[in-house]
Design a protein around this motif. Structure first.
Motif, PDB file in Angstrom:
ATOM      1  N   PHE A 359      -7.755   3.858   5.487  1.00  0.00           N
ATOM      2  CA  PHE A 359      -9.217   3.237   3.982  1.00  0.00           C
ATOM      3  C   PHE A 359     -10.563   2.661   5.225  1.00  0.00           C
ATOM      4  CE2 PHE A 359      -4.482   2.679   3.045  1.00  0.00           C
ATOM      5  CZ  PHE A 359      -4.487   4.100   2.067  1.00  0.00           C
ATOM      6  N   ASP A 360     -10.592   3.365   6.264  1.00  0.00           N
ATOM      7  CA  ASP A 360     -11.587   2.413   7.416  1.00  0.00           C
ATOM      8  C   ASP A 360     -13.170   3.124   7.217  1.00  0.00           C
ATOM      9  OD1 ASP A 360     -10.375  -0.246   7.399  1.00  0.00           O
ATOM     10  OD2 ASP A 360     -10.023   1.276   9.556  1.00  0.00           O
ATOM     11  N   SER A 364     -11.311   5.245  -1.024  1.00  0.00           N
ATOM     12  CA  SER A 364     -10.259   4.837  -1.541  1.00  0.00           C
ATOM     13  C   SER A 364      -9.245   4.941  -1.609  1.00  0.00           C
ATOM     14  CB  SER A 364     -11.229   4.553  -2.470  1.00  0.00           C
ATOM     15  OG  SER A 364     -12.873   4.108  -2.489  1.00  0.00           O
ATOM     16  N   PRO A 365      -7.727   4.040  -1.274  1.00  0.00           N
ATOM     17  CA  PRO A 365      -6.778   4.343  -1.908  1.00  0.00           C
ATOM     18  C   PRO A 365      -6.414   5.772  -3.084  1.00  0.00           C
ATOM     19  CG  PRO A 365      -7.051   2.411  -1.148  1.00  0.00           C
ATOM     20  CD  PRO A 365      -8.544   2.739  -1.380  1.00  0.00           C
ATOM     21  N   PRO A 367      -4.107   6.558  -5.901  1.00  0.00           N
ATOM     22  CA  PRO A 367      -2.917   6.523  -6.705  1.00  0.00           C
ATOM     23  C   PRO A 367      -1.449   6.690  -6.135  1.00  0.00           C
ATOM     24  CG  PRO A 367      -4.448   7.066  -8.546  1.00  0.00           C
ATOM     25  CD  PRO A 367      -4.753   7.085  -6.754  1.00  0.00           C
ATOM     26  N   ALA A 368      -1.299   7.621  -5.834  1.00  0.00           N
ATOM     27  CA  ALA A 368      -0.313   8.109  -5.060  1.00  0.00           C
ATOM     28  C   ALA A 368      -0.033   7.423  -3.761  1.00  0.00           C
ATOM     29  CB  ALA A 368       0.034   9.418  -4.287  1.00  0.00           C
ATOM     30  N   GLN A 369      -0.844   6.841  -2.647  1.00  0.00           N
ATOM     31  CA  GLN A 369      -1.084   5.808  -2.294  1.00  0.00           C
ATOM     32  C   GLN A 369      -0.544   4.526  -2.241  1.00  0.00           C
ATOM     33  OE1 GLN A 369      -4.341   6.835   0.383  1.00  0.00           O
ATOM     34  NE2 GLN A 369      -4.381   8.754   0.739  1.00  0.00           N
ATOM     35  N   TYR A 370      -1.130   3.875  -3.848  1.00  0.00           N
ATOM     36  CA  TYR A 370      -0.916   2.610  -4.032  1.00  0.00           C
ATOM     37  C   TYR A 370       0.538   2.287  -4.649  1.00  0.00           C
ATOM     38  CZ  TYR A 370      -5.783   0.790  -4.214  1.00  0.00           C
ATOM     39  OH  TYR A 370      -7.063   0.310  -4.458  1.00  0.00           O
TER      40      TYR A 370
END
Length: 649
Positions: A359-360, A364-365, A367-370
């Motif tokens: 994420f650098d 942006s993350p 929803p699945a990654q969250y």
């Protein structure tokens, strides 16, 4: 005229003589040949009426006196019963006050210790026992103290040790399995932490000598953690041996100071146990140091059987629970809990660190990654809920460390395997995170095996630790069956989930293969398993809540102990008879709101005498009697025709 007078006066005049028979009284006129005149008959009738009225009044007074006597006897009987209850209440209150006084003395000493300056008595002062550690019975009935169980220095050492654990997890990631070097290195770091916890829960560690020793131990563990990824036959294996030898030598010097300052303690005194404890620790740590030094300087580095040196050194690090000197039980329990929570925190931090590079670059993350990170956090939190926080969930007298030494040894073994399985789970979570965020096409076998196998091992370790403690069920058979059913259901669910998780490690297709199509799906399945286990772990608490409302009164009924393992054979006296006596009679039930949970559980654990009184008295004779208060086991006091029998149990 004569017949009329005689009929009005209830008299009978016969033909043979003028005799007068008074039926209502026992008065009889003497026979006379002269007939009474009218005035005489009237006077006689008046006297008879007065006698009848006086007799009626006398009968009424007698009846009233008898009623008053019955009331007085009943009042005296109630007064006697009230005095007996008052006497038993005073005895119980005196016992509670005495127990409170004894407990408060230890708390006052602990408060003075907690409030004093760290340099009081000198910066390089002699070793001193913690308040309450050397008292008789402290190991059987440990009391809570007001001092902090985990100091900031302890917390710093915990961070260093957890760092070493995570470094061992790196070796697990690289090899994809758990081999002998991983087991040995983790055991060495674990026993280093155990040595520090053992000393800090018995002796004061605020002086400079203890602080310097703690600092050197932190240096050794930190440097050794950098060499925890190589096999035995390597320079890194030698460095690990050097770390173990260095820490063992430090503790040899620490306990040499303890033995030196308490060397004059006479046999049979409380301080004699401190001297023997220091001598025992000197012997064991000295042998450890010699073994590690032999492995470093005598035996070759590439020796094929170098693992024998590690095995002997680790066996010498084992300690017999409760040997010579008991420790601060609640502080030791808190230290174990803090170490485990820090390990879970490090695993979560490692997952976030693994995900950070993805994420650098402005992405942006999703929803699945969250959801993936949230599922990982939930899984670790559920494991925290499953962990046995033995400082609160288990009574001290029922803890495995205080039951017997076999149970204590098994408890320490369970703690080690819990840490090992958690490290394996953390290593698998790192691989799983990297695999998911890098969008790998297929789930890697290493991450699947480590995550599922680590989760199953954590669940089994928690079950093993919980089974080491003594459980208590009510004496009532119906209520006891509810608790037995709850424990059986917990074991069945844990066995089923553990078996399913282990099968998922080796499943490539079939029904279990559908549970692991990708990382997020497998992690969601494990989160569901963890949630189900958490709910089932509260089943016995739910039974307690439904039966007793979840208050402390439930401990008054759950007094019958039982253990699963052979080493938990309890030798304590059966307490069912005392409970029946206390619940059947008046006992001290009216004092429960005042005395709280100490009514039964406190008196039974501390072997206080519960008292029941049986009294029989005769209603004949005098109603008033006095009661002599003599401290005899069985006594009988007689007062005229009244007998009072008091039996003190």
């Amino acid at each position: 005229a004569t017949s009329m007078l005689t009929s009005g006066a209830h008299e009978t005049v016969t033909a043979q003589g003028p005799s007068i028979d008074v039926a209502s009284s026992e008065f009889q006129q003497p026979p006379s040949d002269v007939e009474p005149d009218a005035d005489t008959v009237v006077a006689t009738n008046v006297d008879v009426k007065k006698l009848e009225e006086s007799k009626k009044k006398l009968k009424a007074k007698l009846k009233k006196a008898e009623d008053e006597l019955v009331k007085v006897r009943a009042s005296l009987s109630n007064e006697k019963a009230a005095k007996r209850k008052l006497y038993s209440s005073l005895v119980k209150i005196a016992q509670e006050l005495n127990r409170t006084k004894i407990e408060s003395e230890g708390l006052v000493q602990a408060a003075k210790y907690a409030d004093r300056n760290w340099y009081e008595g000198g910066m390089w002062r002699a070793p001193a026992l913690l308040p309450g550690v050397g008292d008789p019975g402290s190991s059987e009935n440990p009391q809570r103290t007001v001092r902090d169980p985990v100091s900031l220095s302890d917390m710093f050492l915990d961070l260093i040790v957890v760092t070493a654990f995570t470094r061992v997890g790196v070796a697990v990631q690289e090899r994809g399995t758990v081999d002998a070097p991983i087991l040995a290195y983790l055991a060495i770091f674990w026993f280093i932490w155990t040595k520090e916890a053992s000393y800090s829960t018995r002796f004061d560690t605020t002086d400079l000598s203890s602080q310097v020793e703690r600092l050197f131990t932190c240096f050794a563990v930190l440097f050794g953690s950098l060499s925890s990824t190589e096999p035995f036959e390597s320079p890194d294996g030698t460095r690990i041996m050097a770390v173990a030898a260095f820490v063992a030598a430090l503790h040899f010097l620490l306990h040499l100071r303890v033995w030196f300052w308490f060397r004059e303690a006479m046999s049979g005194s409380e301080l004699h146990a401190v001297k023997m404890y220091g001598l025992f620790q000197m012997l064991m740590t000295g042998c450890e140091t010699i073994v590690w030094l032999v492995g470093i300087f005598v035996l070759p580095e590439n020796w094929e059987y170098r693992w024998i040196v590690f095995l002997v050194g680790i066996l010498l690090e084992l300690r017999v629970p409760k040997a010579f000197l008991a420790n601060d039980f609640h502080a030791a329990s808190s230290k174990r809990g803090v170490l485990f929570i820090l390990l879970l925190g490090y695993i979560l931090q490692s997952i976030v660190v693994k995900a950070t590079p993805f994420f650098d670059y402005g992405d942006s993350p999703t929803p699945a990654q969250y959801g993936f990170l949230g599922a990982a956090c939930f899984l670790l939190y559920a494991i925290k809920l499953l962990y046995v926080d033995d400082s609160f969930s288990v009574d001290p007298q029922d803890h495995a460390l205080l039951v017997n030494r076999s149970a204590g040894f098994c408890f320490h073994v369970g703690q080690y395997f819990l840490l090992l399985s958690t490290v394996v789970l953390g290593a698998g979570m790192d691989l799983l995170t990297n695999s998911y965020l890098s969008a790998t096409a297929a789930l890697s076998n290493n991450s699947k095996t480590l995550v599922c196998g680590g989760f199953a091992a954590v669940v089994l370790a928690v079950l093993f630790i919980k089974s080491m403690h003594v459980r208590r069920v009510p004496i009532d058979p119906g209520q006891a069956r509810l608790f037995y059913a709850a424990y059986v259901m917990q074991v069945v669910f844990v066995a089923a989930i553990t078996f399913t998780s282990l099968m998922m490690c080796f499943a490539h297709d079939g029904k279990l293969g559908y549970l692991m199509l990708n990382e997020i799906e497998m992690l969601s399945v494990l989160c569901g398993f963890a949630l189900l286990l958490v709910i089932m772990s509260w089943l016995d608490e739910a039974v307690d809540l439904s039966l007793y409302g979840g208050g402390p009164e439930g401990r008054e009924y759950r007094v019958q102990p039982f253990g699963i393992w052979w080493c938990l054979g309890s030798h304590e006296r059966y307490v069912g008879d005392f409970v029946d006596e206390a619940s059947a009679g008046d006992g001290l039930a009216h004092l429960r709101p005042l005395l709280g949970s100490s009514f039964l559980s406190g008196s039974l654990v501390s072997s206080s005498a519960s008292m029941t009184y049986q009294s029989t008295e005769s209603l004949e004779g005098h109603a008033e009697s006095s009661q002599k208060k003599k401290k005899k086991k069985n006594r009988s006091v007689s007062f005229d025709n009244t007998k009072i029998e008091d039996t003190i149990v």
